[in-house]
Design an enzyme around this catalytic site. Structure first.
Site, mmCIF file in Angstrom:
data_model
loop_
_atom_site.group_PDB
_atom_site.id
_atom_site.type_symbol
_atom_site.label_atom_id
_atom_site.label_comp_id
_atom_site.label_asym_id
_atom_site.label_seq_id
_atom_site.Cartn_x
_atom_site.Cartn_y
_atom_site.Cartn_z
ATOM 1 N N SER A 243 0.680 -1.105 0.167
ATOM 2 C CA SER A 243 0.577 0.263 -0.168
ATOM 3 C C SER A 243 1.003 1.572 0.020
ATOM 4 O O SER A 243 1.359 1.410 -0.624
ATOM 5 C CB SER A 243 -1.236 0.243 1.258
ATOM 6 O OG SER A 243 -1.983 0.911 1.053
ATOM 7 N N ASP A 313 -9.151 -4.081 -5.345
ATOM 8 C CA ASP A 313 -9.046 -3.113 -4.874
ATOM 9 C C ASP A 313 -9.915 -2.473 -4.062
ATOM 10 O O ASP A 313 -10.287 -1.266 -5.585
ATOM 11 C CB ASP A 313 -7.562 -2.965 -4.985
ATOM 12 C CG ASP A 313 -6.812 -1.871 -3.962
ATOM 13 O OD1 ASP A 313 -7.355 -1.738 -3.439
ATOM 14 O OD2 ASP A 313 -5.594 -2.673 -4.140
ATOM 15 N N HIS A 346 -7.532 -5.037 -1.751
ATOM 16 C CA HIS A 346 -6.840 -4.850 -1.017
ATOM 17 C C HIS A 346 -6.054 -4.954 0.127
ATOM 18 O O HIS A 346 -6.771 -5.792 0.820
ATOM 19 C CB HIS A 346 -6.884 -2.888 -0.275
ATOM 20 C CG HIS A 346 -5.871 -2.043 0.053
ATOM 21 N ND1 HIS A 346 -5.503 -1.167 -1.376
ATOM 22 C CD2 HIS A 346 -4.858 -1.592 0.886
ATOM 23 C CE1 HIS A 346 -4.161 -0.872 -0.506
ATOM 24 N NE2 HIS A 346 -4.492 -1.123 0.397
#
Length: 381
Positions: A243, A313, A346
């Site tokens: 991330s 995501d 994610h």
């Protein structure tokens, strides 16, 4: 009516729907969907186990007696089918990874691997390995707890291994070492690598370029101290991140030895061998400065990149990493492996799942190729 059984089925159904179609956009429902997806989109078998056990118990105790109960059983069957779809998406990761490696590195780059079924199906949360030692809270700078790192190395300390540095995610305002990509770090450490997971300074107290300066300090620390834990003195150094950490890893890889980001240690070598970006936001930092976007920093001598992103995501649209892939492929002479993970949300790097284990296999193949092909191939203009 079997109220307890119906409640279990409804919860399992909600989890399955959130895994299949994650909620996007800031809302209470989004965060509920996101938190459930963190675990169950990677480990749908846990829900399937609970659903099967609850259904078997309801029948064994004679609770399935009314029309509503039978409808609950039918819903459980539909939910189990949905969980099968979620699981199939994860299992499909392996051929997707091999294909991406072959397209970027050549037909022999991606090799088949056997998934660790026992680990995935029975103890996916146990990320540690007996042969790996974690040395915690080593100081690399003077910013207190935010300048600490952990080292993972093989218990036998074999000599001559490469180095992998990982930066955690968390929107640059939260997160810490020893939480993300641990299956990756432990796998590589078990193979004789010296792996490092590092904290760095966070918003709002600190902003860019402080995060990047810290990343550079970690790289400099690794070059100076990783041999103490078994790394080769001239070991290849790989950076990875999840991330926001993926953004940080990309920035570090694309600004080698830049004195602007090395105050007080300008002479340290902070160039890296390659970068691995997992579910990363790879655009411009919060202040909007174009110089903070890896897309704008793409350069002919950029190191090889592996960029992996989920096609579902919830936080970072797929077009974001695609922009960096395009920029690197049109500018850099090094290969870029782009892996779009089917069904991945994610933060897919937390557990031993089919998806992440297949991706770790791919990262291992990528690092092997990179260390055996030190000179980047020439690209046609």
């Amino acid at each position: 009516m079997a109220v307890g059984y119906l409640t279990t089925v409804l919860l399992a159904t909600a989890v399955t729907v959130f895994c299949l179609v994650p909620v996007r956009g800031p809302s209470a429902l989004f965060w509920f969907s996101y938190r459930l997806g963190l675990v169950f989109n990677e480990l749908p078998f846990l829900v399937l186990y609970a659903l099967a056990a609850s259904t078997a118990l309801a029948f064994a105790e004679g609770d399935i007696t009314t029309t509503a109960d039978r409808l609950a059983v039918a819903l459980a069957a539909v939910t189990a089918t949905g969980l099968g779809v979620v699981a199939r998406r994860g299992i499909r990761t392996a051929p997707v990874v091999r294909r991406a490696l072959a397209e970027a590195l050549g037909p022999d780059a991606g090799t088949p691997h056997r998934p660790p079924l026992t680990r995935i199906l029975l103890h996916p949360f146990l990320r540690r390995r007996r042969e790996v030692v974690r040395v915690p809270d080593l100081r690399y700078g003077d910013a207190g707890p935010r300048n600490l790192l952990d080292v993972y190395h093989h218990r036998a300390r074999p000599q001559g291994g490469p180095v992998l540095i990982h930066f955690h995610g968390g929107h640059y305002d939260q997160g810490r070492k020893n939480t993300q990509s641990l299956p990756l770090l432990h796998r590589f450490a078990a193979r004789g690598w010296v792996c490092i997971s590092a904290n760095y300074r966070l918003r709002p107290a600190f902003s860019h370029p402080h995060h990047l300066i810290d990343a550079k300090k970690v790289i400099a620390w690794a070059r100076a101290h990783a041999p103490e834990y078994g790394a080769h003195p001239d070991a290849p150094v790989f950076v990875s991140g999840s991330s926001a950490g993926g953004h940080l890893a990309a920035l570090a890889a694309l600004t080698p030895n830049d004195p602007a980001y090395q105050p007080g240690f300008e002479s340290a070598d902070t160039a890296v061998t390659a970068a691995v970006c997992l579910n990363g936001f790879l655009g411009t930092y919060f202040d909007g400065d174009p110089a903070t976007s890896p897309v704008n920093l793409a350069r002919p001598d950029a190191p090889p990149f592996l960029i992996a992103h989920g096609d579902l995501d919830e936080l970072v649209d797929l077009e974001n990493p695609r922009a960096l892939v395009h920029a690197l492929r049109t500018t850099s002479t090094s290969p870029v492996v782009s892996i779009e993970l089917p069904g991945a949300h994610h933060a897919f790097d937390l557990f031993h799942s089919f998806r992440f284990e297949a991706l770790i296999d791919g990262i291992e193949d990528f690092t092997t190729w990179t260390t055996t092909h030190p000179a980047p191939p020439t690209r046609e203009p």
